[in-house]
Design a protein around this motif. Structure first.
Motif, PDB file in Angstrom:
ATOM      1  N   TYR A 124       0.820  -1.211   0.000  1.00 55.55           N
ATOM      2  CA  TYR A 124       0.000   0.000   0.000  1.00 55.55           C
ATOM      3  C   TYR A 124       0.856   1.263   0.000  1.00 55.55           C
ATOM      4  N   SER A 125       1.986   1.210   0.681  1.00 55.96           N
ATOM      5  CA  SER A 125       2.873   2.372   0.760  1.00 55.96           C
ATOM      6  C   SER A 125       3.648   2.606  -0.529  1.00 55.96           C
ATOM      7  N   GLY A 126       3.555   1.707  -1.498  1.00 61.82           N
ATOM      8  CA  GLY A 126       4.267   1.862  -2.760  1.00 61.82           C
ATOM      9  C   GLY A 126       5.723   1.461  -2.685  1.00 61.82           C
ATOM     10  N   ILE A 127       6.106   0.758  -1.627  1.00 57.70           N
ATOM     11  CA  ILE A 127       7.507   0.400  -1.411  1.00 57.70           C
ATOM     12  C   ILE A 127       7.801  -1.022  -1.874  1.00 57.70           C
ATOM     13  N   LEU A 128       6.889  -1.923  -1.621  1.00 58.94           N
ATOM     14  CA  LEU A 128       7.048  -3.326  -1.993  1.00 58.94           C
ATOM     15  C   LEU A 128       6.290  -3.579  -3.285  1.00 58.94           C
TER      16      LEU A 128
END
Length: 338
Positions: free
Chosen positions: A238-242
Motif C-alpha cells: 500500500y505504501s508503494g515500497i514493496l
C-alpha cells in the motif's frame, strides 16, 4: 518566545541515507547500578533502495504485545534491498526495556511509551525515546504502522485501525491502509486518551498511520502471527515500497467503529470478575456484561454491569482479578460504508 530544544541523547550507527541493508542500534546512555556507563540499546534495521516512500514499522510499543515483535524480527531477516523501492525502517522493540522485562511499561521509569509523546530530550528514558521518534524518525517517514495486541490484560478481536482526523484526505488514506492490512475487522477508534499517543504524534505530522490490535493475553497464536505477517506485507504494498501483489485475507474485512468513550466499560469495584459475554458477541443496551464478586467477604451480591449501548463485544479483560478503573469490555458498532 519558544526556546530551541536540545539535541536528542540518542545516537545510532545506522546511516539512514545509505542504500542496502543495515542492522544496528538506537543507543541511549543510561547509568544504573548494573552499568555505570551503560546504554539502552534498541535494535533497528534499515532497508533502502534508491528514492521513494519511507515506511516506519514498529512493534513492542508495549512490551507484553508480541505479534509485532515476532513478525518484524522475521522481516528484518528476510527483507532484501532488491525487494523494495524506497526505504523501510524496522524497529521491532520500540520500548526495549519493557520488552526485555515482559511488561507493558518500562521497568526503568514506569513509562508507557504510548502515553509519552511528544517526549523530551531531557526527560525520562521513555520520554527520550519518544522525543527521538517525534523529532527524527517520524519526519523521515511517509507512512507508519504500529502493531499492538491486548497484552496480558486484554483479549481483543483482531483489527487494524485508523482515527477520525481534521484532514479528511489524510483520514481516508489511513482508513484505506487499515482496510488493506487485511485483518478480520478494521476500525475507526475513538481513543480514551489520544493526547500523548504515538498515533497522534504521527498524525499531527501529516503522515499515514495505521495501528492494530491482534489478539491478547500476553501471548500469540499461529493465526495472529500469520495475520501480522500478511498485514505488514500489505502495508508495504500500500505504501508503494514493496512491488508485489496484496495477500488477500480469508474473508473481506468488516468495518467497525468505537465512536465514543461510553463504549469502554470500566469497573467501579474491586473483586473477581465473572465475564458473561464472548468476543464478537452482539449485545444490546441493558445486556449483562459482567458480575464482580467480592474478595473481602461472603454473603454479598455481586456488582453487575450492563451494556451501555448496542454493538459487538470487541475486547474483554483477560484477567479475572479486577480493580477500580479497569476496563473489562469494549463495545464496537458496525460501520456502514459506501
Amino acid at each position: 518566545m519558544s526556546r530551541k530544544m536540545p539535541p536528542s541523547a540518542i545516537s545510532t550507527n545506522i546511516d539512514f541515507n545509505a542504500d542496502g541493508v543495515q542492522h544496528g542500534f538506537l543507543k541511549l546512555p543510561y547509568s544504573s547500578d548494573q552499568s555505570a556507563w551503560g546504554a539502552v540499546m534498541i535494535p533497528i534495521t534499515i532497508v533502502k533502495n534508491g528514492t521513494g516512500q519511507t515506511a516506519l514499522l514498529t512493534g513492542g510499543n508495549h512490551g507484553d504485545e508480541y505479534e509485532g515483535i515476532i513478525s518484524l524480527q522475521k522481516l528484518s531477516n528476510t527483507l532484501k534491498q532488491k525487494h523494495i523501492t524506497g526505504r523501510v525502517i524496522i524497529i521491532p522493540m520500540m520500548n526495549h526495556p519493557a520488552v526485555a522485562a515482559g511488561s507493558r511499561v518500562s521497568p526503568i521509569d514506569g513509562g508507557n511509551m504510548n502515553r509519552a509523546f511528544p517526549g523530551h530530550p531531557q526527560g525520562s528514558i521513555t520520554g527520550k525515546i519518544a522525543d527521538y521518534f517525534n523529532r527524527v524518525l517520524i519526519p523521515m517517514c511517509d507512512a507508519a504502522l504500529d502493531i499492538h495486541s491486548g497484552g496480558k490484560t486484554l483479549d481483543i478481536l483482531p483489527f487494524a485501525a485508523a482515527h477520525r482526523l481534521p484532514d479528511k484526505l489524510q483520514e481516508l488514506r489511513c482508513w484505506e491502509g487499515a482496510r488493506l492490512f487485511g485483518a478480520p475487522y478494521y476500525f475507526f477508534m475513538e481513543e480514551m486518551d489520544a493526547v500523548s499517543l504515538y498515533d497522534t504524534a504521527v498524525e499531527k505530522q501529516g503522515k499515514v498511520f495505521v495501528t492494530t490490535e491482534l489478539g491478547g493475553g500476553g501471548t500469540t497464536t499461529p493465526e495472529t502471527v500469520a495475520l501480522a505477517d500478511r498485514g505488514i506485507h500489505n502495508f508495504l504494498v500500500y505504501s508503494g515500497i514493496l512491488q508485489r501483489n496484496y495477500i488477500d485475507p480469508p474473508a473481506d474485512p468488516k468495518p467497525m467503529e468505537i465512536p465514543s468513550a461510553k463504549c469502554y466499560l470500566q469497573s467501579e469495584h474491586r473483586g473477581v470478575m465473572e465475564i458473561t459475554v464472548k468476543l464478537g458477541q452482539v449485545v444490546v443496551k441493558g445486556d449483562l456484561i459482567a458480575s464482580i464478586h467480592s474478595v473481602e467477604r461472603t454473603g454479598q451480591s455481586p456488582k453487575k454491569y450492563y451494556a451501555t449501548t448496542e454493538g459487538i463485544i470487541c475486547a474483554v479483560r483477560h484477567q479475572s482479578l479486577i480493580n477500580i478503573g479497569d476496563t473489562f469490555a469494549v463495545i464496537a458498532k458496525p460501520l456502514l460504508t459506501g
